[in-house]
Design a protein around this motif. Structure first.
Motif, mmCIF file in Angstrom:
data_model
loop_
_atom_site.group_PDB
_atom_site.id
_atom_site.type_symbol
_atom_site.label_atom_id
_atom_site.label_comp_id
_atom_site.label_asym_id
_atom_site.label_seq_id
_atom_site.Cartn_x
_atom_site.Cartn_y
_atom_site.Cartn_z
ATOM 1 N N LEU A 13 0.846 -1.291 0.016
ATOM 2 C CA LEU A 13 0.493 0.329 -0.041
ATOM 3 C C LEU A 13 0.928 1.407 0.269
ATOM 4 O O LEU A 13 1.611 1.382 1.272
ATOM 5 N N LEU A 14 0.132 1.975 -1.311
ATOM 6 C CA LEU A 14 1.825 3.591 -1.035
ATOM 7 C C LEU A 14 0.695 4.477 -0.895
ATOM 8 O O LEU A 14 -1.214 4.494 -0.634
ATOM 9 N N ASN A 15 1.127 4.962 0.979
ATOM 10 C CA ASN A 15 0.638 6.126 1.440
ATOM 11 C C ASN A 15 -0.243 7.353 0.253
ATOM 12 O O ASN A 15 -1.454 7.979 0.193
ATOM 13 N N ASN A 16 0.781 7.802 -1.010
ATOM 14 C CA ASN A 16 0.293 9.151 -1.527
ATOM 15 C C ASN A 16 0.802 8.257 -3.030
ATOM 16 O O ASN A 16 2.221 8.743 -3.076
ATOM 17 N N ALA A 17 0.230 8.686 -4.189
ATOM 18 C CA ALA A 17 0.433 8.328 -5.194
ATOM 19 C C ALA A 17 -0.216 8.540 -6.676
ATOM 20 O O ALA A 17 -1.765 8.712 -6.073
ATOM 21 N N VAL A 18 0.124 8.537 -7.896
ATOM 22 C CA VAL A 18 -1.342 9.151 -8.714
ATOM 23 C C VAL A 18 -0.921 7.976 -9.384
ATOM 24 O O VAL A 18 0.687 7.726 -9.709
ATOM 25 N N GLU A 19 -1.216 7.348 -10.489
ATOM 26 C CA GLU A 19 -1.741 6.652 -11.497
ATOM 27 C C GLU A 19 -1.973 7.689 -12.925
ATOM 28 O O GLU A 19 -2.903 8.153 -12.940
ATOM 29 N N ILE A 20 -0.658 7.668 -13.703
ATOM 30 C CA ILE A 20 -0.421 8.335 -14.799
ATOM 31 C C ILE A 20 -1.192 7.854 -16.714
ATOM 32 O O ILE A 20 0.667 6.661 -16.638
ATOM 33 N N PRO A 21 -1.002 7.960 -17.153
ATOM 34 C CA PRO A 21 -1.332 6.806 -18.788
ATOM 35 C C PRO A 21 0.308 7.238 -19.124
ATOM 36 O O PRO A 21 0.807 8.684 -18.682
ATOM 37 N N HIS A 22 0.660 6.057 -19.501
ATOM 38 C CA HIS A 22 2.390 6.166 -19.678
ATOM 39 C C HIS A 22 2.040 7.094 -20.997
ATOM 40 O O HIS A 22 3.677 7.968 -20.986
#
Length: 391
Positions: free
Chosen positions: A305-314
């Motif tokens: 589990l990452l506390n603060n993260a974001v997923e962005i299109p490559h």
């Protein structure tokens, strides 16, 4: 010849037309000059959402039983009975009789062994009585005997030992005969599904002949290949992690919950993958969608589990940077701390803040500080959902 009047009249008309045209032209107002307008590139943006993110690792595998047993005959004889459930795909309970071998010879062997045991028991009792008489006699005459220690032969100890040995051998024969008679029943060692049957009613089997193959239905196992680079995203290298197994059953998507119980501890020579083994308890208990042996599954292994993260299109990330639209509608680049790249997405835990506007439009020559234009009627799309939008 033309008269003088015919020559002068056309000239007067032409001069009058020219004069009228000049007069009308002088009355026309010249168009006002338009103000020059600078057009900035129009872009679309998506709001950045930094939030806790649970990692997962994708894999796949084939369902197999934890235990698979090849049954063999432990005695020889003719098959005189077969269970109705002893067919391919049949379910049987632990201890259920699958087949019966003709027991006549083994019943006769048991009777013979029991008779031998009775004789040995009688002989032992007689010898014990004789040994007791010999010892009593010795006690009576030992005061007049030349020796104070009687011989073992006189006390009948060798004869008693012989009769005791024959008695024990007869007991062993009875035990062996009972065991062979019991082995005429071919029984299921556990709750199982029949994979194959190798005999029929009336078949003659010998010691070691194949009877069939059973698969235990108590636990199913799935070997899941995982790339070495993905193990870092799993707690304890995946051991004890929860796993969701997915497949289509009768055209419907179905999921089962399992658990990683162990790692095989080696890297496969061909695939260069590490294999984790997942287990599912009682796979056939779900009547709506049993987890059948041999089924091909996709798997999602629960990770860190990452506390603060974001997923962005490559495709929005270039050289570890993304383009952000500032409040003054200028472009700036933000450097990301990339944790993982997978399935067309980039996971980062540093470099962006919630509320920032991620530029999703492809710009031909983006530069730091360039002025941009935003479509104010654009519906904001969270960056986490962009992957679906672009596909």
């Amino acid at each position: 010849m033309a008269s003088k009047k015919q020559i002068i009249l056309p000239g007067v008309v032409l001069l009058g037309g020219i004069a009228s045209a000049i007069a009308f032209a002088s009355m026309k107002t010249p168009p006002a000059e338009k103000e020059k307008k600078i057009i900035h590139p129009l872009v679309e943006v998506a709001p950045v959402q930094v939030a806790p993110l649970e990692m997962s690792v994708s894999s796949y595998g084939i369902v197999k039983p934890k235990y698979s047993t090849k049954l063999v005959a432990q005695v020889s004889g003719q098959i005189i009975d077969l269970s109705e459930q002893f067919v391919k795909g049949g379910f049987v309970k632990k201890g259920e009789v699958l087949a019966r071998i003709d027991p006549n010879d083994y019943e006769a062997a048991l009777i013979d062994a029991q008779a031998t045991l009775a004789q040995a028991s009688s002989a032992l009792e007689i010898e014990q009585a004789q040994a007791h008489v010999a010892k009593t006699e010795w006690e009576r005459i030992k005061s007049n005997a030349s020796s104070t220690i009687p011989s073992e032969l006189y006390l009948r100890k060798p004869q008693l030992a012989e009769k005791l040995a024959r008695f024990k051998a007869a007991q062993a024969s009875v035990k062996r005969a009972k065991r062979n008679l019991e082995r005429t029943y071919v029984k299921a060692p556990y709750d199982a599904i029949i994979e194959s049957r190798a005999l029929s009613l009336g078949s003659v089997v010998n010691l070691g002949s194949s009877v069939g193959v059973l698969n235990a239905i108590s636990v199913a196992e799935v070997r899941l290949p995982v790339a070495d680079s993905d193990l870092q995203h799993l707690k304890n290298n995946g051991i004890d992690a929860s796993v969701t197994l997915m497949a289509k059953v009768a055209g419907q998507d179905v999921a089962w919950q399992g658990k990683i119980v162990r790692s095989e501890g080696v890297i496969d020579n061909r695939s260069r993958m590490t294999y984790l083994v997942a287990q599912v308890e009682r796979p056939y208990d779900n009547n709506q969608a049993p987890l059948r042996f041999g089924a091909y599954l996709n798997a999602q292994i629960k990770g860190k589990l990452l506390n603060n993260a974001v997923e962005i299109p490559h495709h929005l990330v270039r050289d570890g940077k993304v383009a952000i639209l500032n409040k003054d509608r200028t472009l700036s680049f933000k450097t990301l701390n990339v944790i993982r790249e997978y399935d067309g997405l980039v996971v980062a835990n540093q470099g962006l803040e919630s509320g920032q506007k991620l530029i999703t439009t492809s710009l031909e020559f983006p530069t730091e500080g360039m002025q941009l234009s935003l479509d104010d009627g654009q519906a904001a799309t969270p960056s986490n959902a962009l992957a679906l939008k672009e596909e």
